[in-house]
Design a protein around this motif. Structure first.
Motif, PDB file in Angstrom:
ATOM      1  N   ALA A 117       7.993   8.314   2.984  1.00 60.75           N
ATOM      2  CA  ALA A 117       8.375   7.344   4.354  1.00 60.75           C
ATOM      3  C   ALA A 117       9.492   6.653   3.693  1.00 60.75           C
ATOM      4  O   ALA A 117       9.785   6.485   2.423  1.00 60.75           O
ATOM      5  CB  ALA A 117       7.197   6.412   4.156  1.00 60.75           C
ATOM      6  N   PRO A 118      10.115   5.967   4.576  1.00 61.56           N
ATOM      7  CA  PRO A 118      11.253   4.724   4.228  1.00 61.56           C
ATOM      8  C   PRO A 118      10.542   3.722   3.911  1.00 61.56           C
ATOM      9  O   PRO A 118      11.528   2.922   3.323  1.00 61.56           O
ATOM     10  CB  PRO A 118      11.843   4.988   5.744  1.00 61.56           C
ATOM     11  N   ILE A 119       9.589   3.333   4.070  1.00 64.77           N
ATOM     12  CA  ILE A 119       8.812   2.152   3.499  1.00 64.77           C
ATOM     13  C   ILE A 119       7.813   2.262   2.721  1.00 64.77           C
ATOM     14  O   ILE A 119       7.118   2.979   2.984  1.00 64.77           O
ATOM     15  CB  ILE A 119       8.347   1.476   4.963  1.00 64.77           C
ATOM     16  N   MET A 120       7.925   1.510   1.515  1.00 66.76           N
ATOM     17  CA  MET A 120       7.042   1.544   0.249  1.00 66.76           C
ATOM     18  C   MET A 120       6.198   0.348   0.287  1.00 66.76           C
ATOM     19  O   MET A 120       6.887  -0.737   0.516  1.00 66.76           O
ATOM     20  CB  MET A 120       7.487   2.114  -0.729  1.00 66.76           C
ATOM     21  N   THR A 121       4.637   0.232  -0.106  1.00 69.60           N
ATOM     22  CA  THR A 121       4.134  -0.782  -0.473  1.00 69.60           C
ATOM     23  C   THR A 121       3.326  -0.919  -1.699  1.00 69.60           C
ATOM     24  O   THR A 121       2.988   0.180  -2.062  1.00 69.60           O
ATOM     25  CB  THR A 121       3.180  -1.248   0.765  1.00 69.60           C
ATOM     26  N   GLU A 122       3.013  -1.826  -2.225  1.00 65.36           N
ATOM     27  CA  GLU A 122       1.941  -2.143  -3.170  1.00 65.36           C
ATOM     28  C   GLU A 122       0.807  -2.509  -2.692  1.00 65.36           C
ATOM     29  O   GLU A 122       0.904  -3.532  -1.583  1.00 65.36           O
ATOM     30  CB  GLU A 122       2.456  -3.020  -4.441  1.00 65.36           C
ATOM     31  N   PRO A 123      -0.287  -2.205  -2.936  1.00 65.48           N
ATOM     32  CA  PRO A 123      -1.849  -2.669  -2.418  1.00 65.48           C
ATOM     33  C   PRO A 123      -1.673  -4.149  -2.562  1.00 65.48           C
ATOM     34  O   PRO A 123      -1.564  -4.478  -3.649  1.00 65.48           O
ATOM     35  CB  PRO A 123      -2.796  -1.785  -3.029  1.00 65.48           C
ATOM     36  N   GLY A 124      -1.843  -4.962  -1.690  1.00 68.38           N
ATOM     37  CA  GLY A 124      -1.794  -6.130  -1.586  1.00 68.38           C
ATOM     38  C   GLY A 124      -0.682  -7.040  -2.286  1.00 68.38           C
ATOM     39  O   GLY A 124      -0.651  -8.404  -2.709  1.00 68.38           O
ATOM     40  N   GLY A 125       0.275  -6.170  -2.409  1.00 70.93           N
ATOM     41  CA  GLY A 125       1.603  -6.810  -3.217  1.00 70.93           C
ATOM     42  C   GLY A 125       2.995  -6.580  -2.358  1.00 70.93           C
ATOM     43  O   GLY A 125       2.869  -6.674  -1.142  1.00 70.93           O
ATOM     44  N   ARG A 126       3.994  -6.162  -3.086  1.00 70.50           N
ATOM     45  CA  ARG A 126       5.246  -6.033  -2.404  1.00 70.50           C
ATOM     46  C   ARG A 126       5.486  -4.901  -1.635  1.00 70.50           C
ATOM     47  O   ARG A 126       4.821  -3.757  -1.464  1.00 70.50           O
ATOM     48  CB  ARG A 126       6.204  -5.908  -3.737  1.00 70.50           C
ATOM     49  N   SER A 127       6.658  -5.002  -0.603  1.00 70.81           N
ATOM     50  CA  SER A 127       6.996  -3.960   0.136  1.00 70.81           C
ATOM     51  C   SER A 127       8.516  -3.807  -0.253  1.00 70.81           C
ATOM     52  O   SER A 127       9.387  -4.701  -0.465  1.00 70.81           O
ATOM     53  CB  SER A 127       6.754  -3.911   1.361  1.00 70.81           C
ATOM     54  N   TRP A 128       9.141  -2.416  -0.017  1.00 74.46           N
ATOM     55  CA  TRP A 128      10.472  -2.217  -0.060  1.00 74.46           C
ATOM     56  C   TRP A 128      11.206  -1.244   0.627  1.00 74.46           C
ATOM     57  O   TRP A 128      10.185  -0.523   1.258  1.00 74.46           O
ATOM     58  CB  TRP A 128      10.825  -2.089  -1.637  1.00 74.46           C
ATOM     59  N   ARG A 129      12.355  -1.107   0.832  1.00 73.80           N
ATOM     60  CA  ARG A 129      13.034  -0.129   1.627  1.00 73.80           C
ATOM     61  C   ARG A 129      13.464   0.985   0.809  1.00 73.80           C
ATOM     62  O   ARG A 129      14.093   0.715  -0.180  1.00 73.80           O
ATOM     63  CB  ARG A 129      14.296  -0.686   2.391  1.00 73.80           C
ATOM     64  N   GLN A 130      13.137   2.165   0.967  1.00 71.11           N
ATOM     65  CA  GLN A 130      13.816   3.271   0.175  1.00 71.11           C
ATOM     66  C   GLN A 130      15.086   3.582   0.730  1.00 71.11           C
ATOM     67  O   GLN A 130      15.680   3.001   1.789  1.00 71.11           O
ATOM     68  CB  GLN A 130      12.736   4.452   0.625  1.00 71.11           C
TER      69      GLN A 130
END
Length: 502
Positions: A357-370
């Motif tokens: 995916a182009p979008i990544m997340t941490e459970p309960g935490g940060r998100s970022w753009r690949q």
């Protein structure tokens, strides 16, 4: 520096830019749904448990449609499990990905998320373990205003107005032996035709997608499409295309030329559909829904599902970390899709969050753009009006998979009303800078509005939660327009966007 000549001309129109080209895909697979779009404990979560940061990134990405709920998952899915009171929903085994699904998110929740994300839903029905009646039941639940058992059940569950879903996929990858309930072409073609016919009795204006072959490498490819459309041509609008087998496996040159393969895929399916059309002697054309496409490193450990007695909820699966070269290939695949806008009427980058995916997340935490986020977002934002086929005169380089391939690939869009042109180009050379010389005289008065380049001396650089901004599309100061000619210098392994306006 390699010289490359391009020509822009409004006479080279392919067809309109289709917003549905910029679709994506949400499947109950890995962490796409749970801790992806849905994470009730997250600081940004709304009243429905949806992550606000992911919603914001989805809108920034420019996604137009989202296919749901699968994918392989749908071939064993019972949609009834995901409606009604949360506390009464069963946990089910997902045989496709050897996981468990708690059914905390179902059709009503997804539709609420889709409205918040401002995307059009594309719903898939289970034609693996189920059939015509179950598809009709889901359609009744979703689209009938009221007065029937299932439409009234939806209203009781809190959604008074019908969901009004227009696009429906008739199963998923039904020629794949990995698919639950996979079928022969004749079996599936007949089932798809009967399901489509029945669904149109409820609503004749639905847009229906029949399953094409699961990929060009399948032994069924081509013949599958011919047989399925022979059965269902009159009853469907599009046929699907899926492709994931592009990955960098030590042959970077071939990988960067992956769009050559996508071009072949689209043109092969189009030729088959048109052959069936000619045989049936009808005027209707079947177009393509390229509703699963991406770079996917299938041999990596994170692509291996759990085994044995381990049936986890939302395991880490297919969480590829994309680098700069991957982003250039994704941009080139978008160029191919746009170049075939006359026949590709819908497409879905698979998937949206965490899972390839182009979008990544941490459970309960940060998100970022690949890295792959950026070419998709730029193309979705800037491609308007009509697609122009770009005439390219470029040197070639040898590849092991595709033979000699031009070092540059490009497509343009032209918006007559706004007087603007967007040129999308990739430099596929591994080592050489390229000077693009673009003849723009057929659109008088163009001036430079901006130019950006996504590249890095280390093409393996990948974004992380700690650093997602070191490599971004950057202004390209070499771009200039003079006397009806645009010139711009672009580095190796790069994705480039040039905006021009009258």
């Amino acid at each position: 520096m390699l010289p490359v000549s391009l020509t822009l001309d409004p006479a080279f129109r392919v067809g309109p830019v289709r917003r549905r080209t910029f679709g994506s895909f949400v499947e109950h697979l890995g962490r796409c749904v749970y801790t992806g779009i849905h994470d009730p404990g997250h600081p940004t979560a709304d009243e429905d448990g949806f992550r606000g940061d992911v919603l914001e990134l989805t809108r920034e990405l420019g996604v137009s449609t989202v296919r749901y709920p699968g994918g392989n998952f749908v071939s064993g899915y019972r949609w009834e499990d995901g409606v009604g009171p949360i506390g009464e929903r069963p946990v089910r085994l997902d045989l496709a990905w050897h996981s468990s699904d708690p059914n905390l998110v179902g059709v009503d929740e997804f539709m609420r998320w889709a409205r918040k994300a401002d995307v059009e839903p594309m719903m898939a029905v289970n034609l693996g373990t189920r059939g015509v009646q179950e598809a009709l039941d889901l359609l009744e639940y979703c689209n009938v205003r009221g007065g029937t058992r299932l439409s009234d059940q939806r209203r009781k569950n809190g959604t008074e107005d019908p969901h009004g879903i227009r696009m429906w996929c008739l199963g998923n990858e039904m020629d794949g032996p990995w698919q639950i309930g996979h079928k022969t072409a004749h079996e599936y073609g007949r089932l798809a035709a009967e399901t489509a016919r029945a669904m149109r009795m409820v609503d004749p204006d639905l847009e229906l997608v029949a399953c094409g072959s699961s990929g060009v490498v399948m032994p069924t490819f081509g013949e599958w499409e011919r047989i399925v459309l022979g059965e269902a041509y009159e009853h469907v609008d599009l046929i699907s295309a899926h492709a994931y087998y592009w990955e960098e496996d030590g042959d970077l040159g071939s990988f960067l030329a992956s769009a050559v393969d996508m071009d072949h895929f689209v043109e092969s399916v189009t030729a088959t559909a048109d052959a069936v059309r000619a045989h049936k002697k009808v005027s209707k054309r079947i177009h393509i829904s390229f509703d699963e496409w991406n770079v996917w490193y299938q041999k990596r450990a994170e692509s291996k599902p759990p085994t044995g007695h381990d049936w986890p909820v939302a395991p880490v699966l297919l969480e590829d970390r994309y680098n700069v070269a991957d982003a250039v290939v994704v941009g080139n695949l978008l160029i191919s899709l746009l170049r075939h806008t006359d026949r590709v009427h819908s497409a879905s980058l698979a998937q949206l969050v965490n899972v390839i995916a182009p979008i990544m997340t941490e459970p309960g935490g940060r998100s970022w753009r690949q890295t792959t986020f950026h070419p998709f977002a730029q193309a979705s934002q800037l491609a308007t009006g009509d697609v122009l086929r770009v005439a390219i005169d470029a040197p070639t380089y040898p590849t092991a998979q595709f033979g000699d391939v031009p070092v540059v690939d490009a497509v343009a869009t032209y918006d007559d009303d706004a007087g603007q042109v967007a040129l999308f180009a990739v430099n596929r050379s591994l080592t050489e800078h390229v000077e693009l010389s673009v003849d723009t005289r057929s659109i008088p008065g163009l001036r430079l509005l901006g130019a950006t380049t996504l590249a890095n001396p280390d093409h393996t650089w990948a974004a992380t939660a700690d650093d997602a901004t070191s490599v971004l599309p950057q202004p390209n100061a070499s771009a200039a327009v003079d006397g009806g000619r645009l010139t711009v210098r672009v580095p190796p392994v790069s994705w480039n966007v040039i905006r021009l306006g009258v």
